[in-house]
Design an enzyme around this catalytic site. Sequence first.
Site, PDB file in Angstrom:
ATOM      1  N   TYR A  28       4.308  -4.397 -10.033  1.00  0.00           N
ATOM      2  CA  TYR A  28       3.901  -3.318 -10.689  1.00  0.00           C
ATOM      3  C   TYR A  28       3.842  -3.718 -12.359  1.00  0.00           C
ATOM      4  O   TYR A  28       4.852  -4.439 -12.741  1.00  0.00           O
ATOM      5  CB  TYR A  28       4.810  -2.209 -10.715  1.00  0.00           C
ATOM      6  CG  TYR A  28       4.657  -1.464  -9.097  1.00  0.00           C
ATOM      7  CD1 TYR A  28       3.575  -0.724  -9.037  1.00  0.00           C
ATOM      8  CD2 TYR A  28       5.272  -1.962  -8.128  1.00  0.00           C
ATOM      9  CE1 TYR A  28       3.314  -0.138  -7.818  1.00  0.00           C
ATOM     10  CE2 TYR A  28       5.027  -1.605  -7.011  1.00  0.00           C
ATOM     11  CZ  TYR A  28       4.186  -0.530  -6.730  1.00  0.00           C
ATOM     12  OH  TYR A  28       3.943  -0.055  -5.501  1.00  0.00           O
ATOM     13  N   SER A  29       2.858  -3.486 -12.957  1.00  0.00           N
ATOM     14  CA  SER A  29       2.683  -3.804 -14.562  1.00  0.00           C
ATOM     15  C   SER A  29       3.588  -3.123 -15.068  1.00  0.00           C
ATOM     16  O   SER A  29       4.106  -2.051 -14.823  1.00  0.00           O
ATOM     17  CB  SER A  29       1.424  -3.497 -15.002  1.00  0.00           C
ATOM     18  OG  SER A  29       0.447  -3.844 -14.214  1.00  0.00           O
ATOM     19  N   CYS A  42      -7.489  -4.309 -16.839  1.00  0.00           N
ATOM     20  CA  CYS A  42      -6.671  -3.703 -16.029  1.00  0.00           C
ATOM     21  C   CYS A  42      -6.650  -2.656 -15.168  1.00  0.00           C
ATOM     22  O   CYS A  42      -7.251  -1.518 -15.886  1.00  0.00           O
ATOM     23  CB  CYS A  42      -5.014  -3.677 -16.803  1.00  0.00           C
ATOM     24  SG  CYS A  42      -3.707  -3.547 -15.724  1.00  0.00           S
ATOM     25  N   GLU A  92      -5.950  -8.521 -15.141  1.00  0.00           N
ATOM     26  CA  GLU A  92      -5.168  -8.335 -14.127  1.00  0.00           C
ATOM     27  C   GLU A  92      -5.567  -6.775 -13.287  1.00  0.00           C
ATOM     28  O   GLU A  92      -5.397  -5.952 -13.713  1.00  0.00           O
ATOM     29  CB  GLU A  92      -3.836  -7.981 -14.526  1.00  0.00           C
ATOM     30  CG  GLU A  92      -2.499  -8.098 -13.632  1.00  0.00           C
ATOM     31  CD  GLU A  92      -1.330  -8.734 -14.405  1.00  0.00           C
ATOM     32  OE1 GLU A  92      -1.331 -10.025 -14.196  1.00  0.00           O
ATOM     33  OE2 GLU A  92      -0.647  -7.746 -14.610  1.00  0.00           O
ATOM     34  N   TYR A 149      -6.017  -4.930  -9.238  1.00  0.00           N
ATOM     35  CA  TYR A 149      -5.415  -5.034  -7.977  1.00  0.00           C
ATOM     36  C   TYR A 149      -6.368  -3.795  -7.262  1.00  0.00           C
ATOM     37  O   TYR A 149      -7.014  -3.027  -7.539  1.00  0.00           O
ATOM     38  CB  TYR A 149      -3.929  -4.656  -8.246  1.00  0.00           C
ATOM     39  CG  TYR A 149      -3.686  -3.811  -9.125  1.00  0.00           C
ATOM     40  CD1 TYR A 149      -3.541  -2.259  -8.958  1.00  0.00           C
ATOM     41  CD2 TYR A 149      -3.228  -4.214 -10.540  1.00  0.00           C
ATOM     42  CE1 TYR A 149      -3.525  -1.274  -9.937  1.00  0.00           C
ATOM     43  CE2 TYR A 149      -2.998  -3.019 -11.733  1.00  0.00           C
ATOM     44  CZ  TYR A 149      -2.974  -1.648 -10.787  1.00  0.00           C
ATOM     45  OH  TYR A 149      -2.606  -0.918 -12.269  1.00  0.00           O
TER      46      TYR A 149
HETATM   47  P1  FAD Z   1       0.726  -0.284   1.045  1.00  0.00           P
HETATM   48  O1  FAD Z   1       1.562   0.349   2.390  1.00  0.00           O
HETATM   49  O2  FAD Z   1       0.884  -1.658   0.932  1.00  0.00           O
HETATM   50  O3  FAD Z   1      -0.758  -0.139   1.844  1.00  0.00           O
HETATM   51  C1  FAD Z   1      -1.791  -0.861   1.121  1.00  0.00           C
HETATM   52  C2  FAD Z   1      -2.850  -1.338   2.228  1.00  0.00           C
HETATM   53  O4  FAD Z   1      -3.407   0.040   2.698  1.00  0.00           O
HETATM   54  C3  FAD Z   1      -3.857  -2.226   1.794  1.00  0.00           C
HETATM   55  O5  FAD Z   1      -3.437  -3.252   1.780  1.00  0.00           O
HETATM   56  C4  FAD Z   1      -5.119  -1.806   2.799  1.00  0.00           C
HETATM   57  O6  FAD Z   1      -4.703  -2.745   4.034  1.00  0.00           O
HETATM   58  C5  FAD Z   1      -4.636  -0.519   3.076  1.00  0.00           C
HETATM   59  N1  FAD Z   1      -5.760   0.339   2.397  1.00  0.00           N
HETATM   60  C6  FAD Z   1      -5.572   0.969   1.024  1.00  0.00           C
HETATM   61  N2  FAD Z   1      -6.335   1.629   0.673  1.00  0.00           N
HETATM   62  C7  FAD Z   1      -7.202   1.935   1.779  1.00  0.00           C
HETATM   63  C8  FAD Z   1      -8.351   2.753   2.369  1.00  0.00           C
HETATM   64  N3  FAD Z   1      -8.762   3.294   1.184  1.00  0.00           N
HETATM   65  N4  FAD Z   1      -8.562   2.764   3.423  1.00  0.00           N
HETATM   66  C9  FAD Z   1      -8.185   1.861   4.391  1.00  0.00           C
HETATM   67  N5  FAD Z   1      -6.983   1.071   3.986  1.00  0.00           N
HETATM   68  C10 FAD Z   1      -6.418   1.204   2.846  1.00  0.00           C
HETATM   69  N6  FAD Z   1       0.021  -0.208  -8.763  1.00  0.00           N
HETATM   70  C11 FAD Z   1       0.417   0.921  -9.547  1.00  0.00           C
HETATM   71  O7  FAD Z   1       0.486   2.138  -9.062  1.00  0.00           O
HETATM   72  N7  FAD Z   1       0.809   0.775 -10.803  1.00  0.00           N
HETATM   73  C12 FAD Z   1       0.681  -0.540 -11.634  1.00  0.00           C
HETATM   74  O8  FAD Z   1       1.185  -0.785 -12.516  1.00  0.00           O
HETATM   75  C13 FAD Z   1       0.414  -1.571 -10.520  1.00  0.00           C
HETATM   76  N8  FAD Z   1       0.600  -2.981 -11.198  1.00  0.00           N
HETATM   77  C14 FAD Z   1       0.097  -3.870 -10.379  1.00  0.00           C
HETATM   78  C15 FAD Z   1       0.015  -5.358 -10.928  1.00  0.00           C
HETATM   79  C16 FAD Z   1      -0.266  -6.239 -10.256  1.00  0.00           C
HETATM   80  C17 FAD Z   1      -0.360  -7.906 -10.708  1.00  0.00           C
HETATM   81  C18 FAD Z   1      -0.641  -6.056  -8.784  1.00  0.00           C
HETATM   82  C19 FAD Z   1      -1.246  -7.395  -7.763  1.00  0.00           C
HETATM   83  C20 FAD Z   1      -0.759  -4.873  -8.154  1.00  0.00           C
HETATM   84  C21 FAD Z   1      -0.422  -3.819  -9.102  1.00  0.00           C
HETATM   85  N9  FAD Z   1      -0.122  -2.602  -8.579  1.00  0.00           N
HETATM   86  C22 FAD Z   1      -0.008  -1.290  -9.139  1.00  0.00           C
HETATM   87  C23 FAD Z   1      -0.624  -2.081  -7.011  1.00  0.00           C
HETATM   88  C24 FAD Z   1       0.570  -2.245  -6.301  1.00  0.00           C
HETATM   89  O9  FAD Z   1       1.181  -3.572  -6.446  1.00  0.00           O
HETATM   90  C25 FAD Z   1       0.523  -1.806  -4.966  1.00  0.00           C
HETATM   91  O10 FAD Z   1      -0.369  -2.668  -4.210  1.00  0.00           O
HETATM   92  C26 FAD Z   1       0.049  -0.524  -4.551  1.00  0.00           C
HETATM   93  O11 FAD Z   1       1.154   0.373  -5.019  1.00  0.00           O
HETATM   94  C27 FAD Z   1       0.013  -0.151  -3.090  1.00  0.00           C
HETATM   95  O12 FAD Z   1       1.350  -0.407  -2.314  1.00  0.00           O
HETATM   96  P2  FAD Z   1       1.840   0.381  -1.463  1.00  0.00           P
HETATM   97  O13 FAD Z   1       3.078  -0.041  -0.560  1.00  0.00           O
HETATM   98  O14 FAD Z   1       1.964   1.595  -1.565  1.00  0.00           O
HETATM   99  O15 FAD Z   1       0.628   0.320  -0.299  1.00  0.00           O
END
Ligand code: FAD
Length: 394
Positions: A173-174, A352, A392, A394
């Site tokens: 997360y940023s 971003c 950046e 994601y």
């Molecule tokens: P997970 O449980 O990991 O689910 C994600 C997975 O669900 C995906 O990989 C995909 O397989 C599936 N999926 C997602 N959408 C769909 C769809 N529409 N249909 C079907 N399948 C789907 N997030 C923020 O909120 N704020 C930030 O500031 C932020 N900064 C980031 C900075 C960087 C450098 C990076 C790499 C990512 C950043 N993110 C940010 C994103 C964050 O890291 C997570 O990826 C995001 O919160 C989702 O994680 P999760 O565990 O909730 O989802």
Amino acid sequence: MVYSQAKVIAGGLAHIPIVIGIFYFIMTFFNKRAIEYAEANKPKKVEKKVEKPVIKAKSAAPAKVEVQKNTSDNSNIQTETPINKGVPNIEKKPMKKKHADVPVNIYRPKAPYEGTVIENYSLLKEGAIGRVNHITFDLKGSDPFLNYVEGQSIGIMPAGQDANGKPHKLRLYSIASTRHGDNFEGNTVSLCVRQLQYEKDGETINGVCSTYLCDIKPGDKVKITGPVGKEMLLPEEEDSNIVMLATGTGIAPMRAYLRRMFEATEKEKNKWNFKGKAWLFMGAPKSANLLYEEDLQRYLSDYPDNFKYTKAISREQQNTKGGRMYIQDRVLESANELFNMIEDEKTHIYLCGLKGMEPGIDEAMTKAAQEKGLNWSDLRPQLKKAGRWHVETY
Ligand code: FAD
Ligand code: A2P
């Protein structure tokens, strides 16, 4: 008989020099061939064609890094000498230890820091779509101290286990706060998190980590890793121009930059007297989804000459084709002014948020550049190489 034996031996001995001679001749011949072959196959020196840059480039000297000690006030903040003191242009060789003083991986997944949640509140207004929260963690207990600079990210390891019974992997997360934190005491870190939600086979799926973060309560302990990332660092120069293209939570690092530039108490702490122009293009689905809006309006009225704020509210505004208004449409509208800024070597561009916006931004930049008689596919790599194009997504 005796006589003929001695003759044979003498005759044999007499052949030895001849055999050695033949052997020497063969060796010399093959050695010469080997040297000729090696010479012929030596890699040729390539004459490097030095292309003249279309625009001048000022490399991203790192923001001055203040290394924070584990302290509740800032009295112990040390200011290290920045590495890139000069202003190299793109024809100079890159600095060997660029951003070497920026902290990384103080905490790793095997031994994360357990931070305490200080606050967790919604950033959205009535009628907004989804869930986006501002979450702050206390870093006071970290030893070594988890310090960071604007533009970096941290990792969060959600509690619980995945479908295979293994601990969940970390998500990045940023960081949305400056190094001094929202309380200006230099001992907290804040995030801006959107809960991931999507429909699958008629069922609503909630993202693991984003749901965990949006649900945590003050006092809860959270496993934190990092900090990581050097892509989104601010330049050190106070007269830089900073163009920011953000969708949704992509505002997080931009919030930190803008606080560093325009937030009164933060400015007192950081002693960074920003004199350039900051231009934020912000994409949100509805007005109620605009993040940190009050702060941004305050900066606009306090710093009208230094801050410009352009919104693309996709589900309330339309682009010229009648479609949803996206930030790339706003970029096109402002092509001339934007490219005048980009031609200035002091200008850095930060992108971003949604990965999906990248092709749209590229397309808009291509058109916008054309209007100025420039070629974006040549220009973008030059800006990247000069450390002025920061992405950046994601
Ligand atoms: P997970 O449980 O990991 O689910 C994600 C997975 O669900 C995906 O990989 C995909 O397989 C599936 N999926 C997602 N959408 C769909 C769809 N529409 N249909 C079907 N399948 C789907 N997030 C923020 O909120 N704020 C930030 O500031 C932020 N900064 C980031 C900075 C960087 C450098 C990076 C790499 C990512 C950043 N993110 C940010 C994103 C964050 O890291 C997570 O990826 C995001 O919160 C989702 O994680 P999760 O565990 O909730 O989802
Ligand atoms: P929309 O969802 O209306 O299509 P949030 O993260 O809060 O949902 O905000 C993301 C913003 O970025 C929304 O306004 C969203 O519009 C917009 N958006 C979605 N896809 C793109 C894209 N490909 N390029 C630029 N903006 C996009």
